[in-house]
Motif scaffolding. Structure first.
Motif, PDB file in Angstrom:
ATOM      1  N   ILE A 155      43.657 -45.724  -4.120  1.00 25.85           N
ATOM      2  CA  ILE A 155      43.938 -47.130  -4.389  1.00 25.85           C
ATOM      3  C   ILE A 155      43.326 -47.532  -5.729  1.00 25.85           C
ATOM      4  O   ILE A 155      42.143 -47.330  -5.974  1.00 25.85           O
ATOM      5  CB  ILE A 155      43.396 -48.034  -3.273  1.00 25.85           C
ATOM      6  N   GLY A 156      44.156 -48.102  -6.596  1.00 25.62           N
ATOM      7  CA  GLY A 156      43.682 -48.638  -7.864  1.00 25.62           C
ATOM      8  C   GLY A 156      43.516 -50.140  -7.761  1.00 25.62           C
ATOM      9  O   GLY A 156      44.339 -50.824  -7.135  1.00 25.62           O
ATOM     10  N   VAL A 157      42.446 -50.662  -8.360  1.00 28.79           N
ATOM     11  CA  VAL A 157      42.191 -52.100  -8.385  1.00 28.79           C
ATOM     12  C   VAL A 157      42.023 -52.527  -9.838  1.00 28.79           C
ATOM     13  O   VAL A 157      41.169 -51.988 -10.554  1.00 28.79           O
ATOM     14  CB  VAL A 157      40.928 -52.475  -7.587  1.00 28.79           C
ATOM     15  N   VAL A 158      42.851 -53.465 -10.282  1.00 32.65           N
ATOM     16  CA  VAL A 158      42.725 -54.047 -11.620  1.00 32.65           C
ATOM     17  C   VAL A 158      42.394 -55.515 -11.414  1.00 32.65           C
ATOM     18  O   VAL A 158      43.207 -56.262 -10.861  1.00 32.65           O
ATOM     19  CB  VAL A 158      44.012 -53.890 -12.442  1.00 32.65           C
ATOM     20  N   ALA A 159      41.203 -55.917 -11.843  1.00 35.12           N
ATOM     21  CA  ALA A 159      40.737 -57.257 -11.491  1.00 35.12           C
ATOM     22  C   ALA A 159      40.518 -58.170 -12.691  1.00 35.12           C
ATOM     23  O   ALA A 159      40.842 -59.348 -12.638  1.00 35.12           O
ATOM     24  CB  ALA A 159      39.441 -57.168 -10.680  1.00 35.12           C
ATOM     25  N   GLY A 160      39.945 -57.657 -13.771  1.00 31.09           N
ATOM     26  CA  GLY A 160      39.516 -58.512 -14.868  1.00 31.09           C
ATOM     27  C   GLY A 160      40.465 -58.554 -16.039  1.00 31.09           C
ATOM     28  O   GLY A 160      41.502 -57.871 -16.075  1.00 31.09           O
ATOM     29  N   CYS A 175      48.774 -44.218  -8.562  1.00 30.50           N
ATOM     30  CA  CYS A 175      47.993 -44.502  -7.351  1.00 30.50           C
ATOM     31  C   CYS A 175      48.925 -44.769  -6.167  1.00 30.50           C
ATOM     32  O   CYS A 175      50.046 -45.255  -6.331  1.00 30.50           O
ATOM     33  CB  CYS A 175      47.087 -45.709  -7.577  1.00 30.50           C
ATOM     34  N   SER A 176      48.424 -44.460  -4.966  1.00 32.85           N
ATOM     35  CA  SER A 176      49.202 -44.722  -3.752  1.00 32.85           C
ATOM     36  C   SER A 176      49.495 -46.209  -3.612  1.00 32.85           C
ATOM     37  O   SER A 176      50.603 -46.609  -3.231  1.00 32.85           O
ATOM     38  CB  SER A 176      48.431 -44.224  -2.525  1.00 32.85           C
ATOM     39  N   TYR A 177      48.492 -47.021  -3.893  1.00 34.59           N
ATOM     40  CA  TYR A 177      48.622 -48.478  -3.858  1.00 34.59           C
ATOM     41  C   TYR A 177      47.888 -49.051  -5.059  1.00 34.59           C
ATOM     42  O   TYR A 177      46.887 -48.498  -5.520  1.00 34.59           O
ATOM     43  CB  TYR A 177      48.013 -49.066  -2.580  1.00 34.59           C
ATOM     44  N   LEU A 178      48.374 -50.191  -5.542  1.00 29.52           N
ATOM     45  CA  LEU A 178      47.738 -50.869  -6.668  1.00 29.52           C
ATOM     46  C   LEU A 178      47.483 -52.315  -6.278  1.00 29.52           C
ATOM     47  O   LEU A 178      48.382 -53.004  -5.785  1.00 29.52           O
ATOM     48  CB  LEU A 178      48.641 -50.789  -7.901  1.00 29.52           C
ATOM     49  N   VAL A 179      46.239 -52.764  -6.505  1.00 29.82           N
ATOM     50  CA  VAL A 179      45.811 -54.121  -6.168  1.00 29.82           C
ATOM     51  C   VAL A 179      45.464 -54.846  -7.468  1.00 29.82           C
ATOM     52  O   VAL A 179      44.823 -54.269  -8.354  1.00 29.82           O
ATOM     53  CB  VAL A 179      44.573 -54.094  -5.249  1.00 29.82           C
ATOM     54  N   ALA A 180      45.885 -56.101  -7.594  1.00 30.67           N
ATOM     55  CA  ALA A 180      45.593 -56.857  -8.814  1.00 30.67           C
ATOM     56  C   ALA A 180      45.256 -58.303  -8.479  1.00 30.67           C
ATOM     57  O   ALA A 180      45.688 -58.835  -7.446  1.00 30.67           O
ATOM     58  CB  ALA A 180      46.782 -56.810  -9.766  1.00 30.67           C
TER      59      ALA A 180
END
Length: 288
Positions: A155-160, A175-180
């Motif tokens: 899982i990738g997380v792009v936050a900033g 990535c299997s899943y991407l969170v933003a």
């Protein structure tokens, strides 16, 4: 003040910004309480050998924090990029830390230890001062993601607002899943690079509303390039990770739906510049 407004204020006061945390604090916030254990921490003094040669002060962890622990009581590794150091750029050492952690997680899975992985992506891509070494490291990261996602979700997380660009933008897509979050941006070339190559009339890097309308987290989610769109809140992001890991591996990774995405690009009319609504209309639909 209405009850709804009061509840919104209460939630705001109780929330804990994820964007405002440093890489180490972000990793700690997402792992189960008390399970955080850093690998190659700053006291190991593993720094870039190339930056001092160019008069650049190094950072003891080379801008990458790798932590082992558990998420929802299951083994996990988190690689968090510190966007405040050299724009989160990937060099030889930081890239090797991420690739190595993913490769070890894949080995764990082959040995019967179901280790999950989370990538906290705040990066402009390759570190120009390390050029080919950084590119090679990013290629190793991409290969390791593809290997590990066959066993467990990555899982990738792009936050900033640093966002995720360059070769690491490709890594995010693998990535299997991407969170933003709303603050995030995701793309291949950054705004200044596009402006430099295509001209300010094509892409004004100072026009922040325009940039976020095309590459921001909300737009990427609406276009099907991001799986989860969440608030800038540590608890909300941790809960989203738990939900996605519980879902298991996706039936088909986004990167294997390339034919559908290539057709969308073929359908795009490049004679006129697309706006946010046009991009959404292009990408929305059955992406299977």
């Amino acid at each position: 003040m209405t009850d709804a407004s009061a509840n919104n204020v209460t939630r705001l006061l109780q929330s804990r910004s994820f964007v405002e945390l440093g890489a180490r604090e972000r990793a700690r916030a997402l792992l189960d309480a008390g399970s955080f254990r850093e690998l190659l921490d700053p006291f190991d003094r593993v720094t870039s050998p190339w930056l001092p040669k160019q008069g650049i002060v190094t950072q003891a962890d080379d801008g990458v924090v790798v932590a082992k622990g558990t998420i929802d009581s299951q083994p996990a590794v988190i690689a968090a990029i510190e966007g405040a150091f050299q724009g989160g750029s990937m060099g030889e050492v930081g890239g090797a830390k991420i690739a190595g952690s993913l490769e070890l997680a894949a080995e764990d899975n082959r040995n019967g230890i179901p280790t999950r992985a989370v990538l906290l992506l705040e990066t402009g891509g390759v570190r120009l001062q390390e050029a080919n070494l950084g590119l090679a490291a990013i290629a190793e990261i991409q290969a390791a993601i593809v290997e590990l996602r066959e066993h467990q979700p990555v899982i990738g997380v792009v936050a900033g607002s640093v966002g995720c660009f360059g070769g690491m933008g490709i890594a995010a897509g693998l990535c299997s899943y991407l969170v933003a979050t709303r603050e995030a941006r995701i793309g291949l070339n950054g705004p200044q690079v596009i402006e430099q190559e295509a001209g300010i009339e094509e892409y004004d890097s100072r026009d922040r509303p325009f940039i976020w309308s095309l590459t921001g987290g909300e737009q990427r989610h609406a276009s099907g390039l991001v799986d989860s769109y969440v608030a800038d809140d540590s608890d909300a992001i941790r809960a989203e990770l738990h939900k996605l890991f519980a879902q298991g591996k996706p039936a088909q990774p986004r990167s294997r739906r390339h034919a559908w995405f290539l057709q969308r690009l073929t359908d795009a009319d490049t004679r006129e510049q697309l706006d946010a609504a046009g991009v959404r209309a292009l990408y929305q639909g059955d992406a299977q």
